[in-house]
Design a protein around this motif. Sequence first.
Motif, PDB file in Angstrom:
ATOM      1  N   THR A 115      -3.483   1.070   1.605  1.00  0.00           N
ATOM      2  CA  THR A 115      -4.468   1.085   2.706  1.00  0.00           C
ATOM      3  C   THR A 115      -3.817   1.359   4.068  1.00  0.00           C
ATOM      4  O   THR A 115      -4.486   1.288   5.096  1.00  0.00           O
ATOM      5  CB  THR A 115      -5.212  -0.261   2.779  1.00  0.00           C
ATOM      6  N   SER A 116      -2.524   1.683   4.083  1.00  0.00           N
ATOM      7  CA  SER A 116      -1.832   1.926   5.353  1.00  0.00           C
ATOM      8  C   SER A 116      -2.479   3.072   6.131  1.00  0.00           C
ATOM      9  O   SER A 116      -3.010   4.019   5.546  1.00  0.00           O
ATOM     10  CB  SER A 116      -0.361   2.259   5.089  1.00  0.00           C
ATOM     11  N   GLN A 117      -2.382   2.997   7.460  1.00  0.00           N
ATOM     12  CA  GLN A 117      -2.861   4.106   8.296  1.00  0.00           C
ATOM     13  C   GLN A 117      -1.821   5.221   8.417  1.00  0.00           C
ATOM     14  O   GLN A 117      -2.090   6.254   9.035  1.00  0.00           O
ATOM     15  CB  GLN A 117      -3.228   3.569   9.690  1.00  0.00           C
ATOM     16  N   PHE A 118      -0.641   5.012   7.834  1.00  0.00           N
ATOM     17  CA  PHE A 118       0.462   5.974   7.907  1.00  0.00           C
ATOM     18  C   PHE A 118       0.657   6.570   6.514  1.00  0.00           C
ATOM     19  O   PHE A 118       0.990   5.857   5.565  1.00  0.00           O
ATOM     20  CB  PHE A 118       1.717   5.239   8.382  1.00  0.00           C
ATOM     21  N   GLU A 119       0.434   7.888   6.390  1.00  0.00           N
ATOM     22  CA  GLU A 119       0.405   8.497   5.053  1.00  0.00           C
ATOM     23  C   GLU A 119       1.667   8.240   4.230  1.00  0.00           C
ATOM     24  O   GLU A 119       1.568   7.948   3.032  1.00  0.00           O
ATOM     25  CB  GLU A 119       0.126  10.007   5.137  1.00  0.00           C
ATOM     26  N   PRO A 120       2.890   8.347   4.789  1.00  0.00           N
ATOM     27  CA  PRO A 120       4.055   8.071   3.951  1.00  0.00           C
ATOM     28  C   PRO A 120       4.031   6.679   3.304  1.00  0.00           C
ATOM     29  O   PRO A 120       4.505   6.506   2.183  1.00  0.00           O
ATOM     30  CB  PRO A 120       5.227   8.211   4.924  1.00  0.00           C
TER      31      PRO A 120
END
Length: 292
Positions: A115-120
């Motif tokens: 669910t991170s907002q940072f794709e990596p």
Amino acid sequence: MEKSMIIVTGATGLLGRRIAESLLMRVPADQVGVSVRDPRKAQDLAERGVRVRQGSFTDPDSLSHAFEGASQVLIVSVDKLGAEAIRQHRAAIDGAVAAGARRILYTSHMGADPTSQFEPCRDHAADEEVLQACGVPFTSLRNGFYAASALRFFGQAAETGQLVLPADGAVSWTAHADLADAAAAILTEEGRFDGPTPPLTAAQAIDFDEIAALAAELTGRTIKRVTVSDEEFRQQMAGHGVPAEQADLMVDIFAASRAGEFATVDPTLAKLIGREPINFDTVLREALSASR
């Protein structure tokens, strides 16, 4: 006892090279192998007794030779996004399993989460699921955010007197050298961590307001932190020729940091390397000195 052979991928890159060097201070060179896309760039390692073989995640067949005889394989994650990153990492994991490795290690990221907002971080979470299902014990190195990334954002601020960025949150910026020593320590103490490690971070988390103040102190110049909207920042980067995908990724770092995804500070890295991690003051001071 079965002979140990530690294979490090990407050993001509910023992190992989440092891991190989750190390993060579801990184990004999004939117990270290590297899998690299261009063996010529690792010629100096070969001259020191390291086994150098050509291997590429985009050519799975090459990995059976590159990983041959491995007791452990450290997969240094690639600089790709989304399905392509996951495909390449899956090929590397499959190659390590096929080679009979007793343990697979993978350079993940603090904040790895679907669910991170940072794709990596979303990609790393997917890769950790592949590792979980691969049938071989694994260690996922939840590395702190590279301090070198903060330096790229800092850019020309020392010259212009302005650090123009979106609103952010604190990040525990962490030096490549410390993360490399931690990886080497874990490789030489096989099985110390099973599954994901705690976040491997520096001892403090700071935001860009603090970085601007620190830079002003180090340079003796006025450096003002100017906050712009995410969209303004994206347009600013487009004006400098930054591709849209890269611009989106950079904006996402700020969104994720505002949500506190990179603010964790944990003592595990210091315990692994036997010293206090390099702090951001030191990283910035060295970068400013080098640019003079």
